[in-house]
Write an enzyme that holds these catalytic residues in place. Sequence first.
Site, PDB file in Angstrom:
ATOM      1  N   CYS A  65       0.816  -1.220   0.000  1.00  0.00           N
ATOM      2  CA  CYS A  65       0.000   0.000   0.000  1.00  0.00           C
ATOM      3  C   CYS A  65       0.846   1.265   0.000  1.00  0.00           C
ATOM      4  CB  CYS A  65      -0.905   0.027   1.230  1.00  0.00           C
ATOM      5  SG  CYS A  65      -2.150  -1.285   1.207  1.00  0.00           S
ATOM      6  N   HIS A  66       2.037   1.211   0.626  1.00  0.00           N
ATOM      7  CA  HIS A  66       2.786   2.446   0.886  1.00  0.00           C
ATOM      8  C   HIS A  66       4.083   2.583   0.096  1.00  0.00           C
ATOM      9  CE1 HIS A  66       0.142   3.465   4.221  1.00  0.00           C
ATOM     10  NE2 HIS A  66       0.329   2.273   4.759  1.00  0.00           N
ATOM     11  N   CYS A  78      -3.528  -0.927  10.521  1.00  0.00           N
ATOM     12  CA  CYS A  78      -3.128  -1.371   9.181  1.00  0.00           C
ATOM     13  C   CYS A  78      -2.972  -2.889   9.156  1.00  0.00           C
ATOM     14  CB  CYS A  78      -1.804  -0.728   8.767  1.00  0.00           C
ATOM     15  SG  CYS A  78      -2.016   0.934   8.087  1.00  0.00           S
ATOM     16  N   CYS A 129       4.792  14.091  36.882  1.00  0.00           N
ATOM     17  CA  CYS A 129       5.772  14.247  35.812  1.00  0.00           C
ATOM     18  C   CYS A 129       6.428  15.619  35.940  1.00  0.00           C
ATOM     19  CB  CYS A 129       5.100  14.160  34.442  1.00  0.00           C
ATOM     20  SG  CYS A 129       3.958  12.773  34.246  1.00  0.00           S
ATOM     21  N   CYS A 146       9.399  16.306  38.405  1.00  0.00           N
ATOM     22  CA  CYS A 146      10.746  15.947  37.956  1.00  0.00           C
ATOM     23  C   CYS A 146      11.140  16.692  36.683  1.00  0.00           C
ATOM     24  CB  CYS A 146      10.851  14.435  37.742  1.00  0.00           C
ATOM     25  SG  CYS A 146      10.925  13.535  39.313  1.00  0.00           S
ATOM     26  N   ARG A 177       8.327   3.821  28.837  1.00  0.00           N
ATOM     27  CA  ARG A 177       9.001   4.833  29.637  1.00  0.00           C
ATOM     28  C   ARG A 177       8.027   5.447  30.642  1.00  0.00           C
ATOM     29  NH1 ARG A 177      13.153   6.730  32.495  1.00  0.00           N
ATOM     30  NH2 ARG A 177      14.744   7.147  30.957  1.00  0.00           N
ATOM     31  N   CYS A 194       8.452   5.525  34.728  1.00  0.00           N
ATOM     32  CA  CYS A 194       8.480   6.746  35.540  1.00  0.00           C
ATOM     33  C   CYS A 194       7.400   6.708  36.620  1.00  0.00           C
ATOM     34  CB  CYS A 194       8.361   7.988  34.657  1.00  0.00           C
ATOM     35  SG  CYS A 194       9.941   8.459  33.864  1.00  0.00           S
TER      36      CYS A 194
END
Lengths: 284, 160
Positions: A103-104, A137, A200, A203, A241, A245
């Site tokens: 497709c791409h 997809c 968040c 920090c 991540r 955290c």
Amino acid sequence: MTRANKTKGLVAAAIAALVALPVVADENAKLIVNDEIEMITEAPAPDHMENMTIIRSGWTFRTKETQALQMDDFENPGMPAVDAAMDAWNTVEGTAGKACATCHEGPESMKGVRAVYPKWNEAAGEVRTLTMQINDCRTTNMGAEEWKYIAPEMVAMEALISMQSRGMPVNVAIDGPVQATWEQGKELYYTRFGQLELSCANCHEDNYDNLIRADHLSQGHINGFPVYRLKNTRLNAVHDRFRGCIRDTRGETFSVGSPEFVALELYVASRGNGLSVEGPSVRN
Amino acid sequence: MRLALGMAAMSVLVAGAAPAGEIAPKDVVYDEYGAVETSLTGVPGDPANGAAVLANRGTGNCVACHASTALADVPFHGEVGPMLDGAGSRWSEAELRGLIANAKMTFDGTIMPAFYKTSGYIRPGNAFTGKAAETPELPPLLTAQEVEDVVAFLMTLKDE
């Protein structure tokens, strides 16, 4: 004074001035990948950020040695995963008998994509992360199995797609149909989670550039994702991540792919509007 | 059966009923400036153990945020909070006890965690596992005696 001595004196004065002005020294550390792709690692904070004037890529907080690894694709330890994703790009999978390439065409067709995700998908009526789009997809267009949200194949494919936008500024939309999700993400960003009661912002907004034990706190942007971390020697996804955290606050994390993390991703991405897409980047 | 009873006994401990002579986290009395007059245990603090608590990642880990010349042999001191040198001259013992037990009573909204508190958290976890806490009340980050030990250590940090 001889001519040579005079020159030496001048040089010494220039060096002293540099040392006295760390801002100047920082501006000298430029991230140019393969001597070719110039990255914006410092930019004015977007208007929607109330407490910050400049934004800086996580790259600017890392040591010279770690920085160097990202300046040359032959040194970048995230690149073997990109090669694997290149194979996956061309591999036919699923009941529809298609590959991404069907497709791409080539992955270059993905230029600009990373810079604007997460974004609104009109047909589905939802905010989509790049991960969600890749899985859509796979299921809808290929009739293939979903990849797990942070599976190595998925993170590698995101690295291949991110690479096509390297150097382009992140430019995530925050208004219109995504606004409510963005607000939810902002709320989460300022919530003090866990037994340590840390947000968040505690920090990455109040204390960036400070050491917390041995860690040099960055502004916690996600323009560099997926990130190869020297600490766990693999490419890391954004939600991985985030999970780490929140775990570090002695809190109960949200799941990868959860609506909360999608909202947080949109919000955190928008804090980096104006920084270059760097993925796959290298951090410690 | 035995095991179950043992676990029930443990969870009672965790949930608050402090050992005899100890003030439980929810019973600590703070004055209007955040100070706590009464010793949490009645047993004098041990400054050497207090120093260990400040350095240890698994307990206080105070040096994650604070630097201290007295702990120069401990690697990696943070920059998030003020230097602790001279804390014993700046603050009284009662003020330091309040600061460690729950610094939010002294500094409104401070980033410094409350070390002798067991509830009132948003998404409390089971230590550093990222999983949900197993009991509605968490064990405090430091025991009553550890708080006293930390206070005793901080009291030794006098200005020259």
